[in-house]
Design a protein around this motif. Structure first.
Motif, short mmCIF file in Angstrom:
data_model
loop_
_atom_site.label_atom_id
_atom_site.label_comp_id
_atom_site.label_asym_id
_atom_site.label_seq_id
_atom_site.Cartn_x
_atom_site.Cartn_y
_atom_site.Cartn_z
N HIS A 299 0.82 -1.22 0.00
CA HIS A 299 0.00 0.00 0.00
C HIS A 299 0.85 1.26 0.00
CE1 HIS A 299 -3.48 2.55 0.97
NE2 HIS A 299 -2.67 3.17 1.83
N ALA A 300 1.91 1.28 0.81
CA ALA A 300 2.72 2.49 0.96
C ALA A 300 4.18 2.10 1.13
CB ALA A 300 2.25 3.30 2.17
N LYS A 301 4.89 2.08 0.04
CA LYS A 301 6.31 1.70 0.07
C LYS A 301 7.10 2.67 0.94
CE LYS A 301 10.17 0.53 -2.99
NZ LYS A 301 10.64 0.48 -4.40
N GLY A 302 7.90 2.11 1.83
CA GLY A 302 8.70 2.95 2.71
C GLY A 302 8.04 3.31 4.02
N ALA A 303 6.80 2.84 4.23
CA ALA A 303 6.10 3.13 5.48
C ALA A 303 6.84 2.47 6.64
CB ALA A 303 4.67 2.62 5.41
N VAL A 304 6.72 3.06 7.83
CA VAL A 304 7.37 2.53 9.02
C VAL A 304 6.43 1.51 9.67
CG1 VAL A 304 8.41 3.07 11.24
CG2 VAL A 304 8.62 4.68 9.34
N VAL A 305 6.95 0.30 9.91
CA VAL A 305 6.11 -0.80 10.40
C VAL A 305 6.76 -1.45 11.62
CG1 VAL A 305 5.03 -3.01 9.81
CG2 VAL A 305 5.32 -1.25 8.04
N VAL A 306 5.93 -1.76 12.60
CA VAL A 306 6.34 -2.59 13.74
C VAL A 306 5.52 -3.87 13.64
CG1 VAL A 306 6.33 -2.86 16.24
CG2 VAL A 306 6.92 -0.65 15.22
N THR A 307 6.20 -4.99 13.65
CA THR A 307 5.54 -6.27 13.44
C THR A 307 5.05 -6.87 14.76
OG1 THR A 307 7.00 -6.67 11.56
CG2 THR A 307 5.80 -8.56 12.42
N LYS A 308 3.83 -7.40 14.73
CA LYS A 308 3.31 -8.16 15.88
C LYS A 308 3.82 -9.59 15.79
CE LYS A 308 -1.08 -5.60 16.02
NZ LYS A 308 -2.55 -5.72 15.83
N PRO A 309 4.14 -10.25 16.91
CA PRO A 309 4.13 -9.71 18.28
C PRO A 309 5.19 -8.64 18.45
CG PRO A 309 5.11 -11.90 18.24
CD PRO A 309 4.54 -11.68 16.88
N ILE A 310 4.89 -7.65 19.25
CA ILE A 310 5.69 -6.43 19.33
C ILE A 310 6.98 -6.65 20.12
CG2 ILE A 310 5.68 -4.01 20.06
CD1 ILE A 310 2.59 -4.20 19.89
N ASP A 311 8.08 -6.23 19.53
CA ASP A 311 9.38 -6.22 20.19
C ASP A 311 9.70 -4.78 20.60
OD1 ASP A 311 12.17 -7.55 20.68
OD2 ASP A 311 12.57 -5.72 19.54
N ALA A 312 10.03 -4.58 21.87
CA ALA A 312 10.23 -3.23 22.40
C ALA A 312 11.35 -2.49 21.67
CB ALA A 312 10.52 -3.28 23.89
N GLN A 313 12.44 -3.17 21.33
CA GLN A 313 13.54 -2.51 20.65
C GLN A 313 13.16 -2.11 19.23
OE1 GLN A 313 16.94 -5.12 20.95
NE2 GLN A 313 17.54 -4.28 22.93
N GLU A 314 12.44 -2.98 18.54
CA GLU A 314 11.97 -2.64 17.21
C GLU A 314 11.03 -1.44 17.26
OE1 GLU A 314 9.43 -4.52 13.43
OE2 GLU A 314 9.48 -5.56 15.36
N PHE A 315 10.17 -1.42 18.26
CA PHE A 315 9.24 -0.31 18.45
C PHE A 315 10.00 1.00 18.66
CE2 PHE A 315 6.68 2.51 21.02
CZ PHE A 315 5.40 2.41 20.49
N SER A 316 11.00 0.96 19.53
CA SER A 316 11.78 2.17 19.83
C SER A 316 12.50 2.67 18.57
CB SER A 316 12.79 1.87 20.93
OG SER A 316 13.55 3.01 21.25
N ARG A 317 13.07 1.77 17.80
CA ARG A 317 13.77 2.18 16.57
C ARG A 317 12.81 2.80 15.57
NH1 ARG A 317 16.58 -2.80 17.40
NH2 ARG A 317 15.14 -3.86 15.93
N ALA A 318 11.61 2.27 15.49
CA ALA A 318 10.59 2.81 14.57
C ALA A 318 10.22 4.23 14.96
CB ALA A 318 9.35 1.92 14.56
N VAL A 319 10.05 4.46 16.26
CA VAL A 319 9.72 5.81 16.74
C VAL A 319 10.84 6.80 16.42
CG1 VAL A 319 9.27 7.22 18.79
CG2 VAL A 319 8.14 4.99 18.54
N GLU A 320 12.08 6.36 16.58
CA GLU A 320 13.22 7.24 16.28
C GLU A 320 13.27 7.63 14.80
OE1 GLU A 320 16.68 5.20 17.54
OE2 GLU A 320 16.25 5.39 19.68
N LEU A 321 12.76 6.77 13.94
CA LEU A 321 12.73 7.08 12.51
C LEU A 321 11.74 8.18 12.18
CD1 LEU A 321 12.83 3.49 10.93
CD2 LEU A 321 14.64 5.20 10.87
N VAL A 322 10.72 8.33 13.01
CA VAL A 322 9.61 9.22 12.69
C VAL A 322 9.66 10.53 13.46
CG1 VAL A 322 7.09 9.47 12.75
CG2 VAL A 322 8.11 7.30 12.05
N LEU A 323 9.97 10.45 14.77
CA LEU A 323 9.96 11.64 15.60
C LEU A 323 11.35 12.26 15.69
CD1 LEU A 323 7.61 10.60 18.56
CD2 LEU A 323 7.05 11.87 16.46
N PRO A 324 11.41 13.57 15.85
CA PRO A 324 12.72 14.26 15.87
C PRO A 324 13.40 14.27 17.22
CG PRO A 324 10.96 15.88 15.99
CD PRO A 324 10.29 14.53 15.86
N PHE A 325 12.89 13.54 18.20
CA PHE A 325 13.48 13.59 19.54
C PHE A 325 13.50 12.21 20.15
CE2 PHE A 325 9.17 13.25 20.93
CZ PHE A 325 8.47 14.07 20.11
#
Length: 251
Positions: A225-251
């Motif tokens: 649907h959207a090439k390059g979108a940021v995705v966190v895969t279930k079941p959720i891994d906390a480190q993967e989640f944190s890295r995804a947030v860093e890609l999107v937010l400036p802080f």
């Protein structure tokens, strides 16, 4: 090992982030952070009490003493939220950064900026109103309450604040409009597929210009649907989640 050195080392990532969001350039920010550390090495604070505030005050003085034209400095910001943040007047930018991102109190922020508490309060309120977003607020779109709770807990662990949740399109649109979060975390399948999270995310980004991270067990659907979108895969891994947030937010 010098306790003061160890204590300052833990603050370095924060002052680099503050400087980058203040001046809009990573290279310029690192130069000011280096100047700040050199000044600290010369002055060597006698106490670890209020050390973090002292370090940020030293950084602020480094920038102000150089009389850098922060309103005209070039920016290498690539994230929409970061660009809109850098559009704020400098006093508002500094007040929001120190209070809302770095979590200093109003009184501490005023001391760092060498200004009155009331003037800082006014700039903080004005800056928030202009941006119409809470820099640490996230909104969750998920129709499984247990997964929504798990996402909330992981988000809180990395310093985010869940401002609301929704399980369908109408709730989601109303919640994002009300809370103006800095980030939306969205499932792909909502209500057994009745309303797709992909279409909903498109609508949210078009109407509110809010970045979306997809939290799904079907990452291949997102990429189609959207090439390059940021995705966190279930079941959720906390480190993967944190890295995804860093890609999107400036802080």
């Amino acid at each position: 090992m010098d306790r003061l050195y160890d204590a300052v080392a833990t603050i370095v990532p924060s002052i680099r982030r503050y400087a980058r969001l203040l001046v809009g350039s990573a290279a310029t920010a690192d130069a000011y952070a280096q100047t700040c550390l050199e000044r600290l090495a010369l002055t060597r604070p006698l106490s670890l009490v209020d050390l973090r505030r002292h370090v940020f005050h030293t950084l602020h003085c480094s920038v102000c003493d150089d009389e850098i034209a922060l309103d005209t400095v070039g920016t290498d910001a690539s994230k929409p939220l970061e660009r809109s943040f850098l559009a704020l007047p400098v006093p508002q930018r500094a007040a929001v950064l120190l209070h809302d991102v770095e979590r200093f109190t109003l009184a501490e922020t005023a001391l760092i900026l060498r200004r009155s508490v009331e003037s800082v309060r006014q700039d903080l309120e004005t800056g928030r109103a202009v941006m119409r977003t809470d820099l640490r607020a996230v909104f969750i779109i998920e129709d499984d309450w247990m997964i929504a709770e798990q996402i909330s807990l992981i988000a809180a662990e990395i310093g985010l604040r869940v401002c609301g949740t929704a399980s369908d399109r109408n709730e989601a649109l109303a919640g994002v409009a009300l809370y103006r979060p800095s980030l939306v975390l969205s499932d792909v399948d909502l209500g057994g597929g009745r309303v797709g999270g992909l279409a909903l995310s498109d609508e949210i980004q078009q109407r509110f210009d809010v970045p979306v991270i997809f939290v799904t067990g079907y990452p291949e659907r997102v990429q189609v649907h959207a090439k390059g979108a940021v995705v966190v895969t279930k079941p959720i891994d906390a480190q993967e989640f944190s890295r995804a947030v860093e890609l999107v937010l400036p802080f």
